[in-house]
Write a protein that holds these residues in place. Structure first.
Motif: not given
Length: 145
Positions: A17-22, A87-92, A128-132, A135-142
Motif C-alpha cells: 500500500r505504501a509503495l502504491a501510494d508513493a 547515520a542521521p535517524v529520522l523520527p517515527w 497511520d503506518y502506511v501513511s508514514g 511519506s518516507a518512501l517519497k523522501l527517499g526517492f526525492a
C-alpha cells in the motif's frame, strides 16, 4: 517465506500500500531481511543469527548505496545500529524530514515497527503506518545524489 521474497503476503500488504501510494513499484526499491535464513516456524531471530548475517547486510548496503534505509522491527534496528552508527535517524512516526544528510553521511535511517506487529493493531494505527511509510518512501526517492 514460501515466496523467498521479503515482506510478501500478510504483513507485506502494508508495504504494498505504501509503495502504491508513493507511486513506486517493488522493483524500484531494494528489500532484504536482516536474517537471510529465516528462522523456522517464524520464531524471533536469535542474536547470533543477526550477528552472523550482519556482514551480508553490510555488503548489500554498500552495493545499493541507499539515501534512506527503512528498518522494520527490532532485528533491523539491532543490525543497522551497528552498521550505520553515524547515520542521521529520522523520527517515527514519520511525517516530514527533520534532519538533512550530513556531509559525512548521505544515508538516513528510519526505524519503524515491523509490519507483522502493525497487522495486530487497530485499523487507525495501520492507516497511520502506511501513511508514514509512504511519506518516507517519497523522501527517499526525492533526494538527489
Amino acid at each position: 517465506m514460501a515466496t523467498q521474497i521479503p515482506f510478501t503476503g500478510g504483513s507485506g500488504r502494508f508495504l504494498d500500500r505504501a509503495l502504491a501510494d508513493a507511486k513506486l513499484t517493488k522493483e524500484a526499491v531494494f528489500t532484504t531481511n536482516v536474517v537471510h535464513c529465516h528462522p523456522p516456524k517464524n520464531r524471533p531471530s536469535i542474536p547470533h543469527e543477526i550477528d552472523n548475517c550482519r556482514p551480508y547486510l553490510g555488503l548489500e548496503i554498500a552495493i545499493v548505496e541507499p539515501t534512506l534505509i527503512i528498518g522494520l522491527g527490532r532485528d533491523a534496528r539491532a543490525a543497522l545500529e551497528h552498521l550505520q552508527p553515524t547515520a542521521p535517524v529520522l523520527p517515527w512516526p514519520f511525517i516530514r524530514p527533520r534532519k538533512a544528510p550530513t556531509d559525512t553521511h548521505s544515508t538516513r535511517v528510519l526505524f519503524a515497527p515491523h509490519p507483522s506487529w502493525i497487522a495486530r493493531q487497530p485499523r487507525g494505527e495501520q492507516v497511520d503506518y502506511v501513511s508514514g511509510l509512504t511519506s518516507a518512501l517519497k523522501l527517499g526517492f526525492a533526494q538527489p545524489r
